[in-house]
Structure formats: C-alpha cells, structure tokens
Design a protein around this motif. Structure first.
Motif, mmCIF file in Angstrom:
data_model
loop_
_atom_site.group_PDB
_atom_site.id
_atom_site.type_symbol
_atom_site.label_atom_id
_atom_site.label_comp_id
_atom_site.label_asym_id
_atom_site.label_seq_id
_atom_site.Cartn_x
_atom_site.Cartn_y
_atom_site.Cartn_z
ATOM 1 N N UNK A 1 0.854 -1.246 -0.052
ATOM 2 C CA UNK A 1 0.404 0.008 0.072
ATOM 3 C C UNK A 1 0.717 1.399 -0.430
ATOM 4 N N UNK A 2 0.385 2.455 -0.391
ATOM 5 C CA UNK A 2 0.728 3.091 -0.088
ATOM 6 C C UNK A 2 1.623 4.051 -1.636
ATOM 7 N N UNK B 1 -1.253 9.964 -6.968
ATOM 8 C CA UNK B 1 -1.904 8.447 -7.922
ATOM 9 C C UNK B 1 -2.447 7.720 -6.160
ATOM 10 N N UNK B 2 -1.864 8.109 -5.427
ATOM 11 C CA UNK B 2 -2.058 7.523 -4.149
ATOM 12 C C UNK B 2 -3.716 7.631 -3.282
ATOM 13 N N UNK B 3 -4.046 8.538 -3.810
ATOM 14 C CA UNK B 3 -5.532 8.499 -2.503
ATOM 15 C C UNK B 3 -6.627 8.278 -3.558
ATOM 16 N N UNK C 1 -5.632 -3.176 6.075
ATOM 17 C CA UNK C 1 -6.089 -2.459 7.525
ATOM 18 C C UNK C 1 -6.465 -0.832 7.281
ATOM 19 N N UNK C 2 -6.385 -0.587 5.763
ATOM 20 C CA UNK C 2 -6.472 1.103 5.304
ATOM 21 C C UNK C 2 -8.268 1.682 5.960
ATOM 22 N N UNK C 3 -9.441 0.405 5.221
ATOM 23 C CA UNK C 3 -10.747 1.231 5.991
ATOM 24 C C UNK C 3 -10.620 1.161 7.679
ATOM 25 N N UNK C 4 -9.795 1.026 8.274
ATOM 26 C CA UNK C 4 -9.745 0.946 9.822
ATOM 27 C C UNK C 4 -8.932 1.825 10.097
ATOM 28 N N UNK D 1 -9.843 1.947 -11.712
ATOM 29 C CA UNK D 1 -8.685 1.761 -12.994
ATOM 30 C C UNK D 1 -7.587 1.229 -12.141
ATOM 31 N N UNK D 2 -7.528 2.287 -10.662
ATOM 32 C CA UNK D 2 -6.223 2.441 -10.195
ATOM 33 C C UNK D 2 -6.145 1.209 -9.486
#
Length: 573
Positions: A160-161, A212-214, A260-263, A222-223
């Motif tokens: 991620x990131x 691109x990250x956000x 864990x991104x949604x948390x 697409x991302x």
C-alpha cells in the motif's frame, strides 16, 4: 512423559516446601546438568542467606525431605545437591516415550497465537534479509501447533502507499502489457528500481505518483485494477519462494497493509476520543511514557500526519486492535528485524494505553539480526546490491549436489536429495544461532557433513534408517522394553527424555536455536552409542531389541525435531 530436569525440579520444590514452608514451593531449584552427577541443584546457595542458615545445612534439609524414588541425592561442597537418576527410571521413561504419540511433547490448553512473519514488500523480489524472518516465524508457527495452540499466520505484506503510486504510474508509462510481462518473467526488482529512479529524479513523475495514492486509497476502479495485477504477480512469486523454502505460508495468510486501510480513521478517532492521542504541531500523536528524544523531549508516535496521511504506526496499531478483538489473540509474535525495536516498543506501549493490550494478551517483538557476508558487513553482491533470495537458494541446491556422495542415484533423485540438503543447510545455519544475533553466511560451513550443521543431522537420521533397512525392520513396529547396560545407552536415553521440555521452551521463549542445540547433542549421543553398541549384531536378543528401540526412538525424535525446523530429511545420503 516428563523431562528429567522438570521432574527433579518439581521434587526439589516439594522438598523445599516440606523443609521450610509452603511459600518456598515455587522457588527456582536452579537445576543444571553436572559432571559429578546427572544434575545439580544449587538453590541452597542462594536460599541460605535469606534463611540465615549455612547453605550446606539448607541442602541437607532439602535432601532429607526429597522424594528419592528413582533418584539418589548427595550433598557436596558448600551446599550443592548432586542428583543421579537410576538406570531403571531412565529406561522406563524412555520406553514410555517410545510408545507415546507425542514423544513427550506436552499437550497444553490451547492458546490463540498470532504470528506476524516474512512480510516482504509486494511487487519486489525477496532478498536474503527476508530469509530469517520467514524461517524463524515458520518454526515458531510449527512449534506452537505441535503443542496444541491455535496458530494464525499473518503475512503483513507491504502492499500500500506511495510505492504503489510510483509503480502504477511507471506501468502506465511503459504500457500494461509490457510491464506485466516483465513482472511475470521475474523482472520485478529492475521494474521497481526504474520506477524509484524516476520518482527520485523526475518531479513531474513524483507528483503523478503522489496523486495516484489517494486514488488508490479512495478505491478508484482503474487504479485498484492495476494494483490487483501487482498483487497477483506478487502472490505467484512469493508462493514460488515459499515452496522452495518449504515454509507453511499460503495466500490465506496474507494480511497486508491494504487490509487495514479502512480501519485507520476509526483507530485514530478511538485513540483521540479516549485521550490517548493528542494533536501536536498539526499531527495526531501518542506520547507513550518513558520515550524521549533530543533534549529529553517526549518522543511522539505519529498516527496521523499533519497532511492527514497515515504511517506504519497507524497500520500497526490497527493490526493489534484487529488481532485482539477479531482474532481473539492471547499472544502476538512479531518476527521482524531488530532495527525496528524502538518502533515496536512504542506501538506496544500505545496499544497498552488504549487498553488493547493487557495482561491477558501479550505482544512480543522477536528481534531478527542481520545476515552478514564473509567481510562482516551486510550480505550483498559484489556490486553492492541485495542478494536475491531465489538465486541464493538455487546456489545452495547446486552446491549440495556437488558435495553429496554419488551413489549411482537417478539424476532426478539426486536433485531431490540436493534440494533437501541445500535447503536444510541454509535453514539450519540460520535457526541454530540466536535469532537476535548476526551471523556470517558461509556455504562451506553450512554444507559440511560434520559439526553443528543441517547436513550432519540429516546424515545421522539417514544412518539410523539404514540400520532398519539392513535388518529389514520397520522402525514403527519396534517396542520396548529398554535396557541400559552401557554408558552410551544411558546417555542416549537420558538425552531423548529432554525433547518435550525443549519444544516447550522454544515456544515459550521464541528461541528455535534451543531445539537445534538439542538435536545436535542428540545426534552426537547417538553417534557415540552407534560406535560403542552393536545394534543388529548384538550378542543377546533382548539387548538387540533394546538397542533397536533406542534407535527407533532417536529416529522419531530427530525426524519430528527437524520437521519443527521445517527441514526435510532424505531417505538416503
């Protein structure tokens, strides 16, 4: 089935309680192997001062109260207790161990143990630095399962990131078909390095990558599609490496940063609402007590940056909360490089402040030391690049094929033996040193058939198998009784009885090298037995059956011990 040292410790504690009161029933008896007896208890030396009595007098009181069934006791020197087990007791326990499916390994009430290990970065090739975190973690997982624990493996991929913003933009630049073809062909490192170079030298590319990250974090279709392409390539590549190494990680064990991104926002909100986190210079921080930086200023653990972004600390705190609340972990092991020590100390402290970690849930950093080259520096290629793990493992197999005896094996069989010996050599060399220590990577030492090496243990096991093969005997059919008429028989039987306690210690202390040391000592004890005590040609049939029983038990213990280390054993060498 119980380790002799544990049996004697229990008896000495009972004697302490009988002699001096129940409050001494939990006193450490300080029992160690001894050259003057089987074991020596030194508790009287430390206890005498507290009791205001001469240590020898204390030792005598313990000796008088000791249960001496199967053991003789002698007070010596200033207050040592020399403890010698009877041959009959050792023989009886060894025969029981032979008939025990668990080989004396205790089966305890199961705990849920979450083990975070391997954790390479997605879309990049694994290098030698990932070797230790992968095989140490895998050994701990196997060991806890052997004791009856519920083990949950967690492969915390870096998936991620910002790096993925950079990789996706590079893929778009060169074309999806070409990029994915290169990744499938194993060109991941070069692809990453090209993207990194553009990120570092081209401001417009850096800006596109950051934008691109956000989109990735916000779920842009697409991302996300391109991100999934990278992850699928990653899974295939990692599974290839894990299969080579013979470790137990699978796709279902992947729990990367993306999970864990949604948390993360909720974690920050919960910490802030609880008063654990506070705004400092625009960032949301936790200030765990006892951590200071320059000028003794409190050291912050930043969980939300001033620009609203999240970092590793946020993800790790979300992982702890998830593992405690959702996975119901009793114990969490992080098999991660020693350089991350301060980070994990602060994360664990913050999690305790939040109430996620407490006395019933332990989190531990199993610190992993570095792999060094012969020059004593970080192990790298001559050009200074990290050594690719696949290339290292392939070289281990090739070198093993050159050193194993040529006995007319079919080429495919010879290659299979070389794979088992090569992988066993690399894994054992790593596991046989304390996990937090550095060690020098040396193929010649690793592949030696003598000394404390994987091939030596594999050869010892193959030699025992040859005894049963030459006698046309199935080792699984061998039973007791066991007789101890020779010193080498007694020494082997006594060593065998320690297996269960060692396995328990590996799990409790997260120290696989203890099992390696035990197996090496066992192999040496068997070698002495083999050289001194004829097995198939023993003069007396009862002695022959007893020696076959000792050989069968040694074979089973070696095989199970090596399996806990993730090391396969060839039928022949």
């Amino acid at each position: 089935m119980t380790d002799p040292q544990l049996v004697l410790a229990g008896r000495v504690q009972q004697a302490l309680a009988a002699a001096f009161g129940a409050e001494y029933a939990t006193e450490d008896p300080l029992i160690r192997p001894s050259q003057f007896a089987d074991y020596q208890a030194n508790v009287a030396l430390s206890l005498g001062k507290r009791l205001r009595r001469a240590p020898r007098e204390v030792a005598q009181a313990v000796a008088d109260a000791l249960d001496t069934d199967g053991v003789s006791v002698e007070v010596s020197g200033p207050g040592f207790l020399n403890l010698t087990l009877s041959d009959a007791w050792i023989a009886d326990q060894a025969a029981r161990q032979l008939g025990d499916d668990h080989l004396g390994v205790p089966q305890r009430a199961p705990h849920t143990v979450v083990i975070d290990y391997s954790a390479p970065n997605a879309a990049k090739e694994m290098h030698v630095g990932h070797l230790r975190t992968t095989i140490v973690g895998d050994t701990l997982a196997r060991t806890h399962e052997r004791l009856g624990d519920r083990v949950i493996r967690q492969n915390h991929l870096g998936d991620w990131g910002t790096p993925f913003g950079m990789l996706i933009e590079h893929l778009i630049d060169i074309g999806e078909e070409e990029a994915l073809g290169r990744l499938a062909a194993g060109d991941g490192n070069a692809f990453y390095q090209e993207a990194r170079h553009k990120f570092d030298t081209d401001p417009s590319f850096e800006e596109r990558s950051r934008r691109r990250v956000p989109l990735l974090q916000g779920g842009d279709p697409g991302t996300l599609r391109l991100w999934h392409e990278f992850i699928e390539y990653t899974k295939r590549y990692f599974n290839h490496v894990y299969t080579m190494l013979g470790v137990t990680l699978a796709d279902d064990d992947i729990a990367g940063e993306s999970m864990y991104n949604p948390m993360l926002a909720d974690v920050c909100e919960e910490l802030e609402h609880a008063g654990v986190a506070e705004i400092s210079e625009g960032a949301l921080c936790v200030f765990p007590p006892g951590f200071t930086g320059r000028d003794d200023e409190p050291l912050p653990l930043i969980i939300r940056k001033s620009d609203g972004g999240y970092g590793y600390a946020t993800t790790d705190l979300a992982a702890i909360r998830y593992r405690v609340r959702d996975l119901k972990a009793d114990r969490i092991l992080y098999v991660v490089g020693a350089t991350q020590s301060l980070h994990f100390q602060m994360v664990f402290a913050a999690a305790r402040m939040a109430g996620w970690l407490h006395d019933d849930t332990r989190a531990e950093h199993v610190q992993i030391g570095s792999v060094l080259g012969s020059d004593g520096k970080m192990f790298k290629t001559r050009s200074g690049a990290s050594v690719k793990l696949t290339e290292l493992l392939e070289e281990a197999v090739s070198r093993a094929e050159a050193v194993i005896a040529d006995r007319g094996y079919d080429p495919a069989v010879r290659r299979q033996i070389a794979r088992q010996v090569g992988m066993g050599a690399v894994k054992y060399a790593d596991l046989s040193v304390s996990h937090d220590s550095e060690y020098v990577f040396d193929f010649d030492r690793m592949l030696a058939l003598t000394g404390n090496t994987g091939p030596y243990l594999q050869y010892a096991t193959a030699r025992i198998r040859s005894i049963f093969r030459n006698g046309s005997i199935d080792p699984a059919s061998v039973t007791g009784p066991i007789l101890l008429g020779h010193a080498a028989e007694r020494a082997l039987a006594l060593q065998l009885l320690g297996f269960g306690a060692v396995v328990g210690a590996v799990a409790d202390l997260s120290e696989p090298h203890r099992l390696c040391n035990y197996l090496f000592d066992l192999a040496q004890a068997f070698t002495s037995f083999y050289e001194s005590c004829p097995v198939l040609k023993a003069d007396d049939e009862s002695v022959r059956q007893s020696r076959l029983a000792l050989s069968a038990l040694t074979l089973r213990v070696l095989l199970q011990g090596l399996d806990l280390l993730g090391i396969e054993v060839p039928e022949r060498m």
